[in-house]
Scaffold this motif. Sequence first.
Motif, PDB file in Angstrom:
ATOM      1  N   GLU A  58       0.803  -1.227   0.000  1.00 28.02           N
ATOM      2  CA  GLU A  58       0.000   0.000   0.000  1.00 28.02           C
ATOM      3  C   GLU A  58       0.835   1.277   0.000  1.00 28.02           C
ATOM      4  OE1 GLU A  58      -3.738  -2.038   2.403  1.00 28.02           O
ATOM      5  OE2 GLU A  58      -2.476  -0.583   3.437  1.00 28.02           O
ATOM      6  N   VAL A  59       2.135   1.151   0.216  1.00 22.51           N
ATOM      7  CA  VAL A  59       3.015   2.321   0.230  1.00 22.51           C
ATOM      8  C   VAL A  59       3.555   2.507  -1.179  1.00 22.51           C
ATOM      9  CG1 VAL A  59       5.094   3.342   1.224  1.00 22.51           C
ATOM     10  CG2 VAL A  59       3.631   1.891   2.634  1.00 22.51           C
ATOM     11  N   ARG A  60       3.388   3.684  -1.717  1.00 23.78           N
ATOM     12  CA  ARG A  60       3.740   3.936  -3.113  1.00 23.78           C
ATOM     13  C   ARG A  60       5.209   4.281  -3.339  1.00 23.78           C
ATOM     14  NH1 ARG A  60      -0.888   3.918  -6.130  1.00 23.78           N
ATOM     15  NH2 ARG A  60      -2.790   4.397  -5.011  1.00 23.78           N
ATOM     16  N   THR A  61       5.955   4.540  -2.286  1.00 25.77           N
ATOM     17  CA  THR A  61       7.363   4.894  -2.459  1.00 25.77           C
ATOM     18  C   THR A  61       8.217   3.636  -2.514  1.00 25.77           C
ATOM     19  OG1 THR A  61       7.739   5.051  -0.084  1.00 25.77           O
ATOM     20  CG2 THR A  61       7.103   7.076  -1.228  1.00 25.77           C
ATOM     21  N   GLY A  62       9.322   3.723  -3.215  1.00 20.70           N
ATOM     22  CA  GLY A  62      10.246   2.597  -3.281  1.00 20.70           C
ATOM     23  C   GLY A  62       9.747   1.487  -4.185  1.00 20.70           C
ATOM     24  N   ASN A  63      10.409   0.369  -4.124  1.00 20.45           N
ATOM     25  CA  ASN A  63      10.080  -0.795  -4.931  1.00 20.45           C
ATOM     26  C   ASN A  63       9.369  -1.813  -4.048  1.00 20.45           C
ATOM     27  OD1 ASN A  63      10.079  -3.169  -6.442  1.00 20.45           O
ATOM     28  ND2 ASN A  63      12.067  -2.754  -7.354  1.00 20.45           N
ATOM     29  N   ALA A  64       8.138  -2.148  -4.376  1.00 18.43           N
ATOM     30  CA  ALA A  64       7.334  -3.052  -3.555  1.00 18.43           C
ATOM     31  C   ALA A  64       7.870  -4.480  -3.550  1.00 18.43           C
ATOM     32  CB  ALA A  64       5.890  -3.035  -4.039  1.00 18.43           C
ATOM     33  N   GLN A  65       8.852  -4.752  -4.387  1.00 19.44           N
ATOM     34  CA  GLN A  65       9.424  -6.105  -4.417  1.00 19.44           C
ATOM     35  C   GLN A  65      10.491  -6.299  -3.340  1.00 19.44           C
ATOM     36  OE1 GLN A  65      10.859  -6.588  -8.400  1.00 19.44           O
ATOM     37  NE2 GLN A  65       8.852  -7.158  -9.182  1.00 19.44           N
ATOM     38  N   PHE A  66      10.938  -5.208  -2.736  1.00 17.09           N
ATOM     39  CA  PHE A  66      12.024  -5.294  -1.768  1.00 17.09           C
ATOM     40  C   PHE A  66      11.627  -4.674  -0.444  1.00 17.09           C
ATOM     41  CE2 PHE A  66      13.986  -5.278  -5.967  1.00 17.09           C
ATOM     42  CZ  PHE A  66      14.702  -6.465  -5.893  1.00 17.09           C
ATOM     43  N   CYS A  67      12.287  -5.131   0.591  1.00 17.94           N
ATOM     44  CA  CYS A  67      12.063  -4.616   1.936  1.00 17.94           C
ATOM     45  C   CYS A  67      12.398  -3.125   1.959  1.00 17.94           C
ATOM     46  CB  CYS A  67      12.963  -5.381   2.909  1.00 17.94           C
ATOM     47  SG  CYS A  67      12.596  -5.084   4.631  1.00 17.94           S
ATOM     48  N   PRO A  68      11.574  -2.329   2.627  1.00 16.69           N
ATOM     49  CA  PRO A  68      11.895  -0.897   2.701  1.00 16.69           C
ATOM     50  C   PRO A  68      13.154  -0.665   3.533  1.00 16.69           C
ATOM     51  CG  PRO A  68      10.109  -1.424   4.199  1.00 16.69           C
ATOM     52  CD  PRO A  68      10.377  -2.664   3.398  1.00 16.69           C
ATOM     53  N   SER A  69      13.841   0.402   3.232  1.00 18.30           N
ATOM     54  CA  SER A  69      14.978   0.785   4.054  1.00 18.30           C
ATOM     55  C   SER A  69      14.454   1.271   5.403  1.00 18.30           C
ATOM     56  CB  SER A  69      15.779   1.900   3.371  1.00 18.30           C
ATOM     57  OG  SER A  69      14.997   3.094   3.348  1.00 18.30           O
ATOM     58  N   SER A  70      15.349   1.398   6.355  1.00 19.50           N
ATOM     59  CA  SER A  70      14.921   1.918   7.658  1.00 19.50           C
ATOM     60  C   SER A  70      14.381   3.341   7.506  1.00 19.50           C
ATOM     61  CB  SER A  70      16.062   1.870   8.666  1.00 19.50           C
ATOM     62  OG  SER A  70      17.158   2.632   8.217  1.00 19.50           O
ATOM     63  N   ALA A  71      14.966   4.113   6.591  1.00 16.80           N
ATOM     64  CA  ALA A  71      14.492   5.483   6.360  1.00 16.80           C
ATOM     65  C   ALA A  71      13.080   5.474   5.783  1.00 16.80           C
ATOM     66  CB  ALA A  71      15.444   6.223   5.424  1.00 16.80           C
ATOM     67  N   GLN A  72      12.826   4.599   4.811  1.00 16.79           N
ATOM     68  CA  GLN A  72      11.482   4.504   4.236  1.00 16.79           C
ATOM     69  C   GLN A  72      10.472   4.084   5.297  1.00 16.79           C
ATOM     70  OE1 GLN A  72      12.726   1.736   1.161  1.00 16.79           O
ATOM     71  NE2 GLN A  72      11.956   3.141  -0.407  1.00 16.79           N
ATOM     72  N   LEU A  73      10.867   3.144   6.144  1.00 15.33           N
ATOM     73  CA  LEU A  73       9.977   2.697   7.209  1.00 15.33           C
ATOM     74  C   LEU A  73       9.686   3.841   8.175  1.00 15.33           C
ATOM     75  CD1 LEU A  73       8.396   0.424   8.571  1.00 15.33           C
ATOM     76  CD2 LEU A  73      10.493  -0.161   9.813  1.00 15.33           C
ATOM     77  N   CYS A  74      10.702   4.608   8.538  1.00 18.90           N
ATOM     78  CA  CYS A  74      10.499   5.743   9.453  1.00 18.90           C
ATOM     79  C   CYS A  74       9.566   6.789   8.854  1.00 18.90           C
ATOM     80  CB  CYS A  74      11.832   6.371   9.819  1.00 18.90           C
ATOM     81  SG  CYS A  74      12.791   5.366  10.963  1.00 18.90           S
ATOM     82  N   ILE A  75       9.698   7.038   7.571  1.00 10.62           N
ATOM     83  CA  ILE A  75       8.801   7.993   6.905  1.00 10.62           C
ATOM     84  C   ILE A  75       7.365   7.513   7.017  1.00 10.62           C
ATOM     85  CG2 ILE A  75       8.120   8.917   4.648  1.00 10.62           C
ATOM     86  CD1 ILE A  75      11.197   8.937   3.983  1.00 10.62           C
ATOM     87  N   GLU A  76       7.141   6.235   6.753  1.00  8.95           N
ATOM     88  CA  GLU A  76       5.782   5.687   6.832  1.00  8.95           C
ATOM     89  C   GLU A  76       5.279   5.654   8.271  1.00  8.95           C
ATOM     90  OE1 GLU A  76       2.146   4.431   5.499  1.00  8.95           O
ATOM     91  OE2 GLU A  76       3.812   5.261   4.340  1.00  8.95           O
ATOM     92  N   VAL A  77       6.153   5.387   9.222  1.00  6.21           N
ATOM     93  CA  VAL A  77       5.755   5.414  10.633  1.00  6.21           C
ATOM     94  C   VAL A  77       5.281   6.818  11.006  1.00  6.21           C
ATOM     95  CG1 VAL A  77       6.638   5.306  13.008  1.00  6.21           C
ATOM     96  CG2 VAL A  77       7.171   3.477  11.397  1.00  6.21           C
ATOM     97  N   ARG A  78       5.987   7.841  10.541  1.00  8.01           N
ATOM     98  CA  ARG A  78       5.559   9.223  10.815  1.00  8.01           C
ATOM     99  C   ARG A  78       4.217   9.520  10.144  1.00  8.01           C
ATOM    100  NH1 ARG A  78      11.155   9.990  10.329  1.00  8.01           N
ATOM    101  NH2 ARG A  78      11.010  10.680   8.161  1.00  8.01           N
ATOM    102  N   GLU A  79       4.009   8.997   8.955  1.00  4.32           N
ATOM    103  CA  GLU A  79       2.717   9.180   8.270  1.00  4.32           C
ATOM    104  C   GLU A  79       1.589   8.534   9.079  1.00  4.32           C
ATOM    105  OE1 GLU A  79       1.724  10.725   5.363  1.00  4.32           O
ATOM    106  OE2 GLU A  79       3.705  11.644   5.324  1.00  4.32           O
TER     107      GLU A  79
END
Length: 102
Positions: A58-79
């Motif tokens: 459901e997250v549109r950033t990054g590549n859905a085929q791979f695990c998000p980076s810690s930075a991507q995860l933190c961005i989504e956690v803030r969202e």
Amino acid sequence: MTAAELQQATKALAAMFSCFPQSALTDVEMQMRGYLGAVRDAELADLQAAIQRFVRGEVRTGNAQFCPSSAQLCIEVRERRTMRELMARRAVQAPAKQVIAR
């Protein structure tokens, strides 16, 4: 996070890691430490919601085929935190509007 929440966060992160391909060279313990360090100040509910959104694609950033980076995860956690806070504010304001309308 409390010790119990940290344990739940570890389980949630491990579940996320198992949903995405990992390199054979990945040091899982170091990866877990890095992610936990990045999200240590987050609310467990926000972390769990963010992980669920990544696993579901459901997250549109990054590549859905791979695990998000810690930075991507933190961005989504803030969202997720922002959305939770907005919903809480609306819930508080809604009863006040109903009282005024009567």
